[in-house]
Scaffold this motif. Structure first.
Motif, PDB file in Angstrom:
ATOM      1  N   MET A 224       0.858  -1.197   0.016  1.00  0.00           N
ATOM      2  CA  MET A 224      -0.062   0.032  -0.104  1.00  0.00           C
ATOM      3  C   MET A 224       1.086   1.342   0.162  1.00  0.00           C
ATOM      4  O   MET A 224       0.554   2.273  -0.492  1.00  0.00           O
ATOM      5  CB  MET A 224      -0.861  -0.037   1.276  1.00  0.00           C
ATOM      6  N   TYR A 225       1.909   1.097   0.730  1.00  0.00           N
ATOM      7  CA  TYR A 225       2.893   2.527   0.939  1.00  0.00           C
ATOM      8  C   TYR A 225       3.393   2.825  -0.375  1.00  0.00           C
ATOM      9  O   TYR A 225       3.745   3.756  -0.997  1.00  0.00           O
ATOM     10  CB  TYR A 225       3.683   2.043   1.921  1.00  0.00           C
ATOM     11  N   ARG A 226       3.816   1.564  -0.991  1.00  0.00           N
ATOM     12  CA  ARG A 226       4.346   1.851  -2.470  1.00  0.00           C
ATOM     13  C   ARG A 226       3.470   1.949  -3.696  1.00  0.00           C
ATOM     14  O   ARG A 226       3.939   2.333  -4.614  1.00  0.00           O
ATOM     15  CB  ARG A 226       5.480   0.759  -2.594  1.00  0.00           C
ATOM     16  N   ALA A 227       2.364   1.799  -3.235  1.00  0.00           N
ATOM     17  CA  ALA A 227       1.157   1.569  -4.523  1.00  0.00           C
ATOM     18  C   ALA A 227       1.232   3.064  -5.407  1.00  0.00           C
ATOM     19  O   ALA A 227       1.134   4.031  -4.516  1.00  0.00           O
ATOM     20  CB  ALA A 227      -0.076   1.041  -3.981  1.00  0.00           C
ATOM     21  N   SER A 228       0.808   2.952  -6.477  1.00  0.00           N
ATOM     22  CA  SER A 228       0.525   4.140  -7.241  1.00  0.00           C
ATOM     23  C   SER A 228      -1.037   4.766  -6.819  1.00  0.00           C
ATOM     24  O   SER A 228      -1.542   3.905  -6.165  1.00  0.00           O
ATOM     25  CB  SER A 228       0.531   3.980  -8.622  1.00  0.00           C
ATOM     26  N   GLU A 229      -0.986   5.789  -7.058  1.00  0.00           N
ATOM     27  CA  GLU A 229      -2.388   6.674  -7.046  1.00  0.00           C
ATOM     28  C   GLU A 229      -3.471   5.695  -7.437  1.00  0.00           C
ATOM     29  O   GLU A 229      -4.682   5.822  -6.744  1.00  0.00           O
ATOM     30  CB  GLU A 229      -2.400   7.941  -7.395  1.00  0.00           C
ATOM     31  N   HIS A 230      -3.002   4.850  -8.585  1.00  0.00           N
ATOM     32  CA  HIS A 230      -4.498   4.109  -9.244  1.00  0.00           C
ATOM     33  C   HIS A 230      -4.412   2.710  -8.596  1.00  0.00           C
ATOM     34  O   HIS A 230      -5.542   2.016  -8.816  1.00  0.00           O
ATOM     35  CB  HIS A 230      -4.164   4.155 -10.705  1.00  0.00           C
ATOM     36  N   GLY A 231      -3.459   2.356  -8.018  1.00  0.00           N
ATOM     37  CA  GLY A 231      -3.597   1.081  -7.534  1.00  0.00           C
ATOM     38  C   GLY A 231      -3.929   0.716  -6.242  1.00  0.00           C
ATOM     39  O   GLY A 231      -4.260  -0.114  -5.735  1.00  0.00           O
ATOM     40  N   LEU A 232      -3.682   1.839  -5.117  1.00  0.00           N
ATOM     41  CA  LEU A 232      -4.061   1.909  -4.131  1.00  0.00           C
ATOM     42  C   LEU A 232      -5.353   1.550  -3.654  1.00  0.00           C
ATOM     43  O   LEU A 232      -5.626   0.817  -2.756  1.00  0.00           O
ATOM     44  CB  LEU A 232      -3.760   3.239  -3.454  1.00  0.00           C
ATOM     45  N   PRO A 233      -6.574   2.198  -4.299  1.00  0.00           N
ATOM     46  CA  PRO A 233      -7.862   1.763  -4.126  1.00  0.00           C
ATOM     47  C   PRO A 233      -8.008   0.255  -3.947  1.00  0.00           C
ATOM     48  O   PRO A 233      -8.878  -0.233  -3.248  1.00  0.00           O
ATOM     49  CB  PRO A 233      -8.653   2.459  -5.158  1.00  0.00           C
ATOM     50  N   GLN A 234      -7.569  -0.693  -5.161  1.00  0.00           N
ATOM     51  CA  GLN A 234      -7.788  -2.137  -5.234  1.00  0.00           C
ATOM     52  C   GLN A 234      -7.306  -2.696  -3.985  1.00  0.00           C
ATOM     53  O   GLN A 234      -7.886  -3.546  -3.327  1.00  0.00           O
ATOM     54  CB  GLN A 234      -7.181  -2.472  -6.384  1.00  0.00           C
ATOM     55  N   LEU A 235      -6.062  -2.225  -3.350  1.00  0.00           N
ATOM     56  CA  LEU A 235      -5.337  -2.847  -2.253  1.00  0.00           C
ATOM     57  C   LEU A 235      -6.310  -2.595  -0.976  1.00  0.00           C
ATOM     58  O   LEU A 235      -6.554  -3.306  -0.182  1.00  0.00           O
ATOM     59  CB  LEU A 235      -3.875  -2.192  -2.237  1.00  0.00           C
ATOM     60  N   ILE A 236      -6.799  -1.227  -1.040  1.00  0.00           N
ATOM     61  CA  ILE A 236      -7.600  -1.032  -0.046  1.00  0.00           C
ATOM     62  C   ILE A 236      -9.005  -1.644   0.292  1.00  0.00           C
ATOM     63  O   ILE A 236      -9.454  -2.154   1.539  1.00  0.00           O
ATOM     64  CB  ILE A 236      -7.859   0.641   0.264  1.00  0.00           C
ATOM     65  N   ALA A 237      -9.394  -1.834  -0.989  1.00  0.00           N
ATOM     66  CA  ALA A 237     -10.902  -2.623  -0.956  1.00  0.00           C
ATOM     67  C   ALA A 237     -10.501  -4.130  -0.803  1.00  0.00           C
ATOM     68  O   ALA A 237     -11.553  -4.838  -0.361  1.00  0.00           O
ATOM     69  CB  ALA A 237     -11.090  -2.421  -2.507  1.00  0.00           C
ATOM     70  N   SER A 238      -9.271  -4.774  -0.602  1.00  0.00           N
ATOM     71  CA  SER A 238      -9.212  -6.122  -0.356  1.00  0.00           C
ATOM     72  C   SER A 238      -9.148  -6.431   1.235  1.00  0.00           C
ATOM     73  O   SER A 238      -9.181  -7.498   1.720  1.00  0.00           O
ATOM     74  CB  SER A 238      -7.809  -6.769  -0.853  1.00  0.00           C
ATOM     75  N   VAL A 239      -9.452  -5.282   2.106  1.00  0.00           N
ATOM     76  CA  VAL A 239      -9.275  -5.254   3.471  1.00  0.00           C
ATOM     77  C   VAL A 239     -10.689  -5.129   3.804  1.00  0.00           C
ATOM     78  O   VAL A 239     -11.355  -4.255   3.475  1.00  0.00           O
ATOM     79  CB  VAL A 239      -8.293  -3.971   4.003  1.00  0.00           C
ATOM     80  N   ALA A 240     -10.965  -5.752   5.147  1.00  0.00           N
ATOM     81  CA  ALA A 240     -12.341  -5.749   5.746  1.00  0.00           C
ATOM     82  C   ALA A 240     -12.617  -4.311   6.099  1.00  0.00           C
ATOM     83  O   ALA A 240     -11.671  -3.668   6.787  1.00  0.00           O
ATOM     84  CB  ALA A 240     -12.683  -6.605   6.686  1.00  0.00           C
ATOM     85  N   PRO A 241     -14.001  -3.829   5.990  1.00  0.00           N
ATOM     86  CA  PRO A 241     -14.079  -2.335   6.566  1.00  0.00           C
ATOM     87  C   PRO A 241     -13.872  -1.961   7.986  1.00  0.00           C
ATOM     88  O   PRO A 241     -13.086  -0.979   8.033  1.00  0.00           O
ATOM     89  CB  PRO A 241     -15.713  -2.273   6.506  1.00  0.00           C
ATOM     90  N   ASP A 242     -13.856  -3.050   8.975  1.00  0.00           N
ATOM     91  CA  ASP A 242     -13.393  -2.595  10.185  1.00  0.00           C
ATOM     92  C   ASP A 242     -11.775  -2.618  10.245  1.00  0.00           C
ATOM     93  O   ASP A 242     -11.289  -1.769  11.180  1.00  0.00           O
ATOM     94  CB  ASP A 242     -14.081  -3.590  11.157  1.00  0.00           C
ATOM     95  N   VAL A 243     -11.180  -3.323   9.551  1.00  0.00           N
ATOM     96  CA  VAL A 243      -9.854  -3.423   9.765  1.00  0.00           C
ATOM     97  C   VAL A 243      -9.337  -2.310   8.862  1.00  0.00           C
ATOM     98  O   VAL A 243      -8.269  -1.651   9.390  1.00  0.00           O
ATOM     99  CB  VAL A 243      -9.321  -4.937   9.210  1.00  0.00           C
ATOM    100  N   ARG A 244      -9.934  -1.891   7.911  1.00  0.00           N
ATOM    101  CA  ARG A 244      -9.438  -0.604   7.414  1.00  0.00           C
ATOM    102  C   ARG A 244      -9.390   0.433   8.244  1.00  0.00           C
ATOM    103  O   ARG A 244      -8.724   1.520   8.271  1.00  0.00           O
ATOM    104  CB  ARG A 244     -10.578  -0.338   6.066  1.00  0.00           C
ATOM    105  N   ALA A 245     -10.446   0.547   8.953  1.00  0.00           N
ATOM    106  CA  ALA A 245     -10.601   1.866   9.887  1.00  0.00           C
ATOM    107  C   ALA A 245      -9.390   1.590  10.860  1.00  0.00           C
ATOM    108  O   ALA A 245      -8.684   2.819  11.283  1.00  0.00           O
ATOM    109  CB  ALA A 245     -11.873   1.722  10.616  1.00  0.00           C
ATOM    110  N   MET A 246      -9.060   0.180  11.379  1.00  0.00           N
ATOM    111  CA  MET A 246      -7.902   0.187  12.385  1.00  0.00           C
ATOM    112  C   MET A 246      -6.545   0.630  11.686  1.00  0.00           C
ATOM    113  O   MET A 246      -5.756   1.480  12.242  1.00  0.00           O
ATOM    114  CB  MET A 246      -7.942  -1.088  12.952  1.00  0.00           C
TER     115      MET A 246
END
Length: 131
Positions: free
Chosen positions: A22-44
């Motif tokens: 995620m840290y190294r992801a491009s601006e366009h690739g980051l949303p897909q990585l974020i979407a792969s994480v459950a919503p509560d874990v995303r908030a944490m």
């Protein structure tokens, strides 16, 4: 380990490999990585990153995909603030920790010089000479 344990113990809620991606992801690739994480874990994850200055841009990107409720339940006032900041953020994800830093300039001459000790009488104090 439960999600709340990770937050209370300040442990990253995702694997280091995914955080690095995620840290190294491009601006366009980051949303897909974020979407792969459950919503509560995303908030944490957003709260975890927000507490680290070098991960602030990532925290805002992750928080922008979270609900206000999830951020507030897990982070209280900090979660509420993070939610508001993520909605107002206009900056894209910063790929390099050095991308936002101001350049460092170094002096090309000495900051100060002293009168050589050989030139002083025994009872004189050394004087600072401005360059």
């Amino acid at each position: 380990m439960s999600s709340s344990d990770a937050f209370e113990n300040d442990i990253c809620p995702i694997k280091d490999d995914l955080l690095g991606a995620m840290y190294r992801a491009s601006e366009h690739g980051l949303p897909q990585l974020i979407a792969s994480v459950a919503p509560d874990v995303r908030a944490m994850l957003a709260l975890f990153c927000y507490r680290r200055s070098h991960l602030h841009a990532l925290a805002l990107a992750v928080a922008s995909s979270c609900t206000e409720r999830d951020l507030i339940v897990l982070g209280g006032r900090v979660g509420s603030t993070l939610f508001a900041l993520s909605r107002n953020a206009r900056q894209p994800h910063v790929r390099s920790p050095h991308g936002q830093r101001k350049p460092i300039t170094l002096s090309t001459r000495p900051l100060s010089t002293y009168v050589p000790l050989d030139d002083l009488a025994d009872d004189e104090e050394p004087a600072l000479v401005s360059a």
